[in-house]
Design an enzyme around this catalytic site. Sequence first.
Site, short mmCIF file in Angstrom:
data_model
loop_
_atom_site.label_atom_id
_atom_site.label_comp_id
_atom_site.label_asym_id
_atom_site.label_seq_id
_atom_site.Cartn_x
_atom_site.Cartn_y
_atom_site.Cartn_z
N HIS A 197 -15.23 -7.87 7.36
CA HIS A 197 -14.68 -8.89 6.48
C HIS A 197 -15.33 -10.22 6.85
O HIS A 197 -15.38 -10.58 8.02
CB HIS A 197 -13.16 -9.01 6.66
CG HIS A 197 -12.38 -7.93 5.98
ND1 HIS A 197 -12.15 -7.91 4.62
CD2 HIS A 197 -11.77 -6.83 6.47
CE1 HIS A 197 -11.43 -6.85 4.30
NE2 HIS A 197 -11.19 -6.17 5.41
N ASP A 231 -14.66 -5.81 -1.04
CA ASP A 231 -14.50 -7.06 -0.30
C ASP A 231 -15.15 -6.97 1.08
O ASP A 231 -15.28 -7.98 1.77
CB ASP A 231 -13.03 -7.46 -0.18
CG ASP A 231 -12.18 -6.45 0.59
OD1 ASP A 231 -12.65 -5.32 0.82
OD2 ASP A 231 -11.03 -6.79 0.94
N ARG A 232 -15.59 -5.76 1.46
CA ARG A 232 -16.32 -5.58 2.73
C ARG A 232 -17.72 -5.05 2.44
O ARG A 232 -17.92 -4.27 1.51
CB ARG A 232 -15.60 -4.60 3.65
CG ARG A 232 -14.29 -5.12 4.20
CD ARG A 232 -13.73 -4.20 5.25
NE ARG A 232 -13.38 -2.90 4.69
CZ ARG A 232 -13.27 -1.77 5.40
NH1 ARG A 232 -13.54 -1.78 6.69
NH2 ARG A 232 -12.92 -0.65 4.82
N LYS A 278 -2.82 -6.72 -3.37
CA LYS A 278 -3.15 -7.84 -2.50
C LYS A 278 -2.79 -9.11 -3.26
O LYS A 278 -3.32 -9.35 -4.34
CB LYS A 278 -4.63 -7.82 -2.12
CG LYS A 278 -5.04 -6.62 -1.28
CD LYS A 278 -6.51 -6.69 -0.89
CE LYS A 278 -6.89 -5.50 0.00
NZ LYS A 278 -8.32 -5.53 0.41
N ASP A 336 -17.05 -1.16 0.36
CA ASP A 336 -15.85 -0.32 0.33
C ASP A 336 -15.29 -0.30 -1.08
O ASP A 336 -15.89 -0.86 -2.02
CB ASP A 336 -14.83 -0.77 1.38
CG ASP A 336 -14.25 -2.15 1.09
OD1 ASP A 336 -14.83 -2.88 0.26
OD2 ASP A 336 -13.23 -2.50 1.71
N SER A 393 -8.03 -0.44 -1.60
CA SER A 393 -9.24 -0.61 -0.80
C SER A 393 -9.96 0.71 -0.58
O SER A 393 -10.39 1.36 -1.52
CB SER A 393 -8.90 -1.30 0.52
OG SER A 393 -10.05 -1.60 1.26
N HIS A 394 -10.03 1.16 0.68
CA HIS A 394 -10.77 2.38 1.02
C HIS A 394 -9.88 3.61 1.09
O HIS A 394 -10.38 4.70 1.39
CB HIS A 394 -11.45 2.18 2.38
CG HIS A 394 -10.48 1.92 3.50
ND1 HIS A 394 -10.00 0.66 3.76
CD2 HIS A 394 -9.88 2.75 4.38
CE1 HIS A 394 -9.16 0.73 4.78
NE2 HIS A 394 -9.07 1.98 5.18
N ASP A 397 -12.86 -1.67 -2.87
CA ASP A 397 -12.62 -2.89 -3.66
C ASP A 397 -13.69 -3.93 -3.42
O ASP A 397 -13.57 -5.07 -3.89
CB ASP A 397 -11.23 -3.46 -3.36
CG ASP A 397 -11.02 -3.81 -1.89
OD1 ASP A 397 -11.73 -3.27 -1.03
OD2 ASP A 397 -10.12 -4.63 -1.61
N ARG A 402 0.85 -1.19 0.00
CA ARG A 402 0.00 0.00 0.00
C ARG A 402 0.89 1.23 0.00
O ARG A 402 1.77 1.35 0.85
CB ARG A 402 -0.89 0.01 1.25
CG ARG A 402 -2.12 0.90 1.20
CD ARG A 402 -3.24 0.28 0.39
NE ARG A 402 -3.71 -1.00 0.86
CZ ARG A 402 -4.73 -1.17 1.69
NH1 ARG A 402 -5.38 -0.12 2.16
NH2 ARG A 402 -5.13 -2.38 2.02
#
Length: 488
Positions: free
Chosen positions: A352, A265-266, A120, A261, A110-111, A263, A18
């Site tokens: 998650h 995934d949440r 990732k 979010d 992500s966020h 990407d 990141r």
Amino acid sequence: MSAPTVNLSSVIKAYDVRGTVPDQLDADVVRAIGAAFAEVVVLPETPAGAVARAVVGYDMRPSSPELSAAFADGLASRGVDVTVIGLCSTDGLYFASGFLDVPGAMFTASHNPAQYNGIKMCRAGARPVGQDSGLSAIRELAQGWLDAGTVPADGGTVGAVDEQDLLKAYAQHLRTLVDLSGGRRLKVVIDAGNGMGGFTAPAVLGDDAGLPALPLEVVPMYFELDGTFPNHEANPLDPANLVDLQKAVPEHGADLGLAFDGDADRCFVVDEKGDPVSPSAVTAMVARREIAKEIRAGREPVVIHNLITSRAVPELVEADGGKPVRTRVGHSFIKERMAEVGAVFGGEHSAHYYFREFWSADTGMLAAMHVLAALAEQDRPLSELAAEYEKYVASGEINSTVQDAAATTERVVAAITEQAAAEGETVEVDRLDGVTVFHPASANQPMWWFNLRASNTEPLLRLNAEGADEATMAVLRDRVLELVRGTD
């Protein structure tokens, strides 16, 4: 290759990569990381005589196409054939890794705000690549190449790079895991936050991928893919970013709202009144469904929960005939523990959600489908359904700046345990992740617990507290914060 402008220790963290673009991550840096990923993960996992393969996907950030192409080039330079699936959610990349049975890399931050990007990475079958399972070796190898100013050629054949669209296959797989076709019709508002939920939700919950329509009316919010996030940050964990959804759900007369979010995934949930449903309640709701399915199949249900999750989760798991297993915070720990104990499901306080049927990887979309199914299979509103799982009151995560996290933690624990002993109460202390102090319900005091964990990257101490009721939680929270911040 230009001279290195970054120490990779600053961008390769415990679970992923990141950093800001282009000062920390640019094409040269990412190409080196891609080549190192090939050497550390892809090639060692490839059977003798087989062709080395990997899959790469990316989110809607402006820098994602260029960076993912450089990463693919780094893989190909080591003789790895690369399948690029293009735009996808992170769980879409995990699906591709499991479906194709090859290692994978997802370009996303992500966020995080627009100037960030990241990677990732996973092994074949979406198995995690973390600090202790390959990331450290990737960092060291790539750093050496960057310091030398070049990624040396390996002298072998350059791998091929091709493209494949797996969105429909992803949507079809999720639909095989949760049947939404037979329940009552629901209206759902979905806030994609200009992230990848705006790409995947129409395919999975709608008919954009050519699948049959479901008994759902979807009201879209911010489905336009825009990595500059013009409406609000794609981080639903921050209550400020749920405000638009909370307002829209009752305005549209919807049964519930979903927020993803960046990407996707949440997934976060709000009820028909616009009130948030805690991730712990969602964990318990999904766990109940997965436990019932395991029992019907004649298997012992094991459910993972991290130590910040509400105590209501392990209590419900046990009451429903399952075995709760407590773990540290962090997706690599959860995934590894799920594999060790054969867990059917796992949930975290950060929204998650992990599923054995999804290669033990996390997927916000599958969790959302379970919530939709649980609601559609009965007639009550979500607020009433969720109340069954909201047994206790939590503080949420509260950060405090401290100079010495370890010393502060020990001082707080000593003060709280001494106070409990003076009152004739018994507390349990464990150090699975930071320090957790738990007080079981007694004749004189209700149940309460708190956890203090130090940040890995900042001088912060993170407090999570929970009590049997609002008053108990508030007293505990305020007392611990007084001790942490030195205002006692």
